[in-house]
Design a protein around this motif. Structure first.
Motif, PDB file in Angstrom:
ATOM      1  N   GLN A   3      21.247 -20.193  44.591  1.00  0.00           N
ATOM      2  CA  GLN A   3      21.366 -21.050  45.727  1.00  0.00           C
ATOM      3  C   GLN A   3      22.820 -20.754  46.372  1.00  0.00           C
ATOM      4  OE1 GLN A   3      20.376 -25.114  45.450  1.00  0.00           O
ATOM      5  NE2 GLN A   3      20.896 -25.341  47.704  1.00  0.00           N
ATOM      6  N   TYR A   4      23.743 -20.901  45.233  1.00  0.00           N
ATOM      7  CA  TYR A   4      25.307 -20.643  45.824  1.00  0.00           C
ATOM      8  C   TYR A   4      25.173 -19.482  46.551  1.00  0.00           C
ATOM      9  CZ  TYR A   4      30.146 -20.729  44.427  1.00  0.00           C
ATOM     10  OH  TYR A   4      31.752 -20.823  44.524  1.00  0.00           O
ATOM     11  N   SER A   5      24.638 -18.319  46.100  1.00  0.00           N
ATOM     12  CA  SER A   5      24.869 -16.835  46.538  1.00  0.00           C
ATOM     13  C   SER A   5      24.332 -16.806  48.088  1.00  0.00           C
ATOM     14  CB  SER A   5      24.200 -15.934  45.645  1.00  0.00           C
ATOM     15  OG  SER A   5      22.935 -15.744  46.067  1.00  0.00           O
ATOM     16  N   HIS A   6      23.375 -17.744  47.964  1.00  0.00           N
ATOM     17  CA  HIS A   6      22.603 -17.793  49.546  1.00  0.00           C
ATOM     18  C   HIS A   6      23.677 -18.363  50.681  1.00  0.00           C
ATOM     19  CE1 HIS A   6      19.006 -16.012  49.160  1.00  0.00           C
ATOM     20  NE2 HIS A   6      18.410 -16.764  48.327  1.00  0.00           N
ATOM     21  N   GLU A   7      24.382 -19.533  50.127  1.00  0.00           N
ATOM     22  CA  GLU A   7      25.180 -20.285  50.863  1.00  0.00           C
ATOM     23  C   GLU A   7      26.630 -19.445  50.945  1.00  0.00           C
ATOM     24  OE1 GLU A   7      25.370 -23.925  48.903  1.00  0.00           O
ATOM     25  OE2 GLU A   7      23.339 -24.725  49.625  1.00  0.00           O
ATOM     26  N   TRP A   8      26.958 -18.701  50.187  1.00  0.00           N
ATOM     27  CA  TRP A   8      28.460 -18.311  50.269  1.00  0.00           C
ATOM     28  C   TRP A   8      28.234 -16.754  50.264  1.00  0.00           C
ATOM     29  CZ3 TRP A   8      32.466 -18.794  45.656  1.00  0.00           C
ATOM     30  CH2 TRP A   8      33.933 -18.331  46.272  1.00  0.00           C
ATOM     31  N   ASP A   9      28.005 -16.347  51.283  1.00  0.00           N
ATOM     32  CA  ASP A   9      27.635 -14.901  51.551  1.00  0.00           C
ATOM     33  C   ASP A   9      29.007 -14.034  51.753  1.00  0.00           C
ATOM     34  OD1 ASP A   9      28.174 -14.789  54.350  1.00  0.00           O
ATOM     35  OD2 ASP A   9      25.849 -15.144  54.731  1.00  0.00           O
ATOM     36  N   SER A  10      29.060 -12.828  51.978  1.00  0.00           N
ATOM     37  CA  SER A  10      30.186 -11.869  52.071  1.00  0.00           C
ATOM     38  C   SER A  10      31.197 -12.449  53.140  1.00  0.00           C
ATOM     39  CB  SER A  10      29.854 -10.516  51.749  1.00  0.00           C
ATOM     40  OG  SER A  10      29.126 -10.332  52.937  1.00  0.00           O
ATOM     41  N   GLU A  11      30.126 -12.570  54.419  1.00  0.00           N
ATOM     42  CA  GLU A  11      30.674 -12.738  55.598  1.00  0.00           C
ATOM     43  C   GLU A  11      31.931 -13.862  55.511  1.00  0.00           C
ATOM     44  OE1 GLU A  11      27.997 -10.132  55.934  1.00  0.00           O
ATOM     45  OE2 GLU A  11      27.704 -12.010  55.387  1.00  0.00           O
ATOM     46  N   GLU A  32      38.271 -11.762  45.244  1.00  0.00           N
ATOM     47  CA  GLU A  32      38.582 -13.287  44.811  1.00  0.00           C
ATOM     48  C   GLU A  32      37.172 -14.132  44.661  1.00  0.00           C
ATOM     49  OE1 GLU A  32      40.989 -15.130  47.683  1.00  0.00           O
ATOM     50  OE2 GLU A  32      42.709 -13.947  46.911  1.00  0.00           O
ATOM     51  N   LYS A  33      36.189 -13.814  44.952  1.00  0.00           N
ATOM     52  CA  LYS A  33      35.063 -14.175  44.424  1.00  0.00           C
ATOM     53  C   LYS A  33      34.468 -13.989  43.337  1.00  0.00           C
ATOM     54  CE  LYS A  33      31.873 -14.658  48.095  1.00  0.00           C
ATOM     55  NZ  LYS A  33      31.327 -14.476  49.205  1.00  0.00           N
ATOM     56  N   CYS A  34      34.939 -13.099  42.703  1.00  0.00           N
ATOM     57  CA  CYS A  34      34.399 -12.448  41.438  1.00  0.00           C
ATOM     58  C   CYS A  34      34.422 -13.381  40.299  1.00  0.00           C
ATOM     59  CB  CYS A  34      34.930 -11.339  40.973  1.00  0.00           C
ATOM     60  SG  CYS A  34      34.529 -10.434  39.581  1.00  0.00           S
ATOM     61  N   PRO A  87      25.664 -12.928  41.785  1.00  0.00           N
ATOM     62  CA  PRO A  87      25.285 -14.213  42.153  1.00  0.00           C
ATOM     63  C   PRO A  87      26.319 -14.926  43.143  1.00  0.00           C
ATOM     64  CG  PRO A  87      26.481 -14.102  40.078  1.00  0.00           C
ATOM     65  CD  PRO A  87      26.514 -12.750  40.524  1.00  0.00           C
ATOM     66  N   VAL A  88      27.476 -14.397  43.696  1.00  0.00           N
ATOM     67  CA  VAL A  88      28.207 -15.047  44.435  1.00  0.00           C
ATOM     68  C   VAL A  88      28.672 -14.562  45.767  1.00  0.00           C
ATOM     69  CG1 VAL A  88      29.358 -16.609  42.690  1.00  0.00           C
ATOM     70  CG2 VAL A  88      30.249 -14.370  42.970  1.00  0.00           C
ATOM     71  N   LYS A 446      17.770 -11.943  47.121  1.00  0.00           N
ATOM     72  CA  LYS A 446      18.358 -12.119  45.636  1.00  0.00           C
ATOM     73  C   LYS A 446      17.348 -12.988  44.723  1.00  0.00           C
ATOM     74  CE  LYS A 446      23.057 -11.454  46.793  1.00  0.00           C
ATOM     75  NZ  LYS A 446      24.541 -11.866  46.467  1.00  0.00           N
ATOM     76  N   SER A 447      16.488 -13.617  45.127  1.00  0.00           N
ATOM     77  CA  SER A 447      15.703 -14.349  44.161  1.00  0.00           C
ATOM     78  C   SER A 447      14.648 -13.657  43.421  1.00  0.00           C
ATOM     79  CB  SER A 447      14.930 -15.524  45.257  1.00  0.00           C
ATOM     80  OG  SER A 447      14.321 -14.628  46.208  1.00  0.00           O
TER      81      SER A 447
END
Ligand code: SF4
Length: 453
Positions: A3-11, A32-34, A87-88, A446-447
């Motif tokens: 869920q986190y990855s859906h909300e916090w995408d690369s853009e 920085e997100k790694c 995942p992020v 990603k699910s």
């Protein structure tokens, strides 16, 4: 984490000014997100099965910087499996969806959308309708709601690929079977003829089973997957003549839209903005290749957005995919056959091409359309097809051996077996870089867990 990855995408991260590496045409990395979970490195090694990143361990010591290193070492094939498991969103496809929305809003060009076969069974999953739900009609309606003027289907070009590749295979086989003389050498090619002969010996050695000269050597390899093409170019350049000469379906679609369809509209190619929606990150790289550029007119495909990016576009514009009424593709480039649909799966290109080659050779359809031996998610599959006794003279009773590999690691194993002389003598081989084919592409939702495939 999902869920986190859906909300916090690369853009979101890159807009916030985080450290960002977008040196690849397909992949962008935000260090920085790694979380240092190492999934990206494991996915890369799993798909390629060659410890691409040169690290023995797994886990926290593995970092996406190693993916950057792989890119700089030219081992990256742009398949995006690293992005599919992050995942992020520290690794993601190079983003193009905001530019597409800007183009749609500007209304400066005729906006045309084309969609790959594997997207229609995945966009629903991205937007919460459940894995595998087929949302073709709603997907088309959503593309119209976004503002596209024409919505076409890459399946149309998959049918073109089937005809071209099936015909090419039959030509190579007929020459190999002595039914047609080898093609005459080009007039200006006395030197290139010699180098061709030189290359042939090399090919036979490398492919292990290359066994003929003529319009193209056998075994013939499919050419639909840009991840596989990059693998051949970087690791097995001697196999280049074995590749089918066909463009991928997406790039065929690009050429048809920018030539044929532009002329039908009475417009120039540059008046059209063509957006390809694909399960694939490698298609971003493919669209920018020099061979895909129109002289003085730019790319055939202007933007490639992944299934995940398409989902972001619909969320951004608050378009509720699941509750839309189904809409049909536009004519004439929205027509297709059932053979085109199966391109999204491993074995689909092979099965479709075999149907065509059989019908062209024998003059009647394959008695049983499904070639069961090359269906399913096994990494390597094989089949043999024998032409019937009532086939035209010279063809009756001839057999054709084919193999299908999904995942570059499996393709490498197949090539090694051929090189060592252990495997059978194949005539036609399909390779797709991603596990399971394009349904498991690096730009898909990603699910799922691609490492299970
Ligand atoms: Fe792209 Fe499909 Fe090849 Fe994966 S298998 S790299 S999704 S074309």
């Amino acid at each position: 984490l999902r869920q986190y990855s859906h909300e916090w995408d690369s853009e979101l991260a890159s807009e916030a000014g985080a450290l960002h590496d977008s040196s690849s045409a397909a992949i962008a990395i935000d260090f920085e997100k790694c979380l240092r979970c190492g999934r990206c490195v494991t996915a890369c090694d799993t798909v390629q099965d060659m410890n691409v990143l040169g690290m023995a361990g797994r886990g926290r010591e593995r970092h996406p910087a190693l993916i950057t290193e792989a890119m700089s070492l030219s081992k990256c094939i742009s398949c995006g499996q690293c992005a599919a498991v992050c995942p992020v969103g520290a690794i993601a496809e190079r983003s193009e969806w905001r530019e597409v929305l800007n183009q749609l809003d500007s209304k400066r060009k005729v906006m045309v959308c084309v969609t790959a076969p594997a997207v229609r069974v995945a966009i629903g999953e991205e937007l919460g309708t459940g894995p595998g739900s087929v949302t073709t009609g709603q997907m088309v309606a959503a593309q119209r709601a976004l503002g596209f003027d024409y919505v076409f289907d890459v399946n149309f070009a998959a049918d073109l690929t089937i005809m071209e590749e099936g015909t090419e295979l039959l030509g190579r086989l007929r020459t190999a079977w002595g039914l047609e003389p080898p093609a005459a050498a080009d007039d200006d090619s006395s030197s290139s003829s010699a180098s061709s002969a030189g290359r042939q010996g090399h090919q036979d050695e490398a492919a292990g089973r290359g066994h003929h000269q003529g319009p193209g050597p056998l075994p013939m390899f499919t050419s639909c997957c840009p991840g596989w093409i990059t693998t051949v170019e970087k690791s097995y350049p001697e196999l280049i003549p074995h590749l089918s000469t066909c463009k991928s379906p997406a790039q065929m679609m690009g050429a048809v839209v920018k030539c044929y369809f532009a002329a039908k509209l009475g417009r120039q190619a540059e008046d059209i903005c063509l957006v390809s929606i694909a399960p694939c990150t490698a298609k971003k790289y493919e669209a920018e290749r020099a061979e895909m550029l129109r002289e003085g007119e730019g790319q055939d495909i202007d933007y490639v957005v992944t299934t995940r990016e398409f989902g972001r576009m619909l969320r951004e514009r608050r378009i509720p995919l699941a509750s839309l009424l189904e809409a049909p593709f536009d004519h004439p480039l929205g027509e297709s056959t059932g053979a085109a649909v199966i391109f999204g799966n491993t074995g689909g290109v092979m099965e479709a091409a075999l149907r065509t080659a059989y019908e062209l050779a024998v003059g009647q359809p394959l008695p049983k359309l499904e070639v069961a031996a090359i269906r399913g998610l096994a990494g390597i599959k094989e089949a043999e097809l024998t032409l019937p006794d009532d086939a035209p003279p010279g063809l009756a009773g001839r057999s054709l051996r084919v193999a299908v590999a999904s995942g570059i690691g499996h393709a490498r194993h197949l090539l090694q077996a051929m090189h060592s002389g252990q495997g059978p003598r194949y005539d036609f081989i399909e390779v797709m870089a991603c596990p399971g084919g394009c349904i498991g592409g690096g730009g898909q939702p990603k699910s799922r867990d691609p490492l299970v495939l």
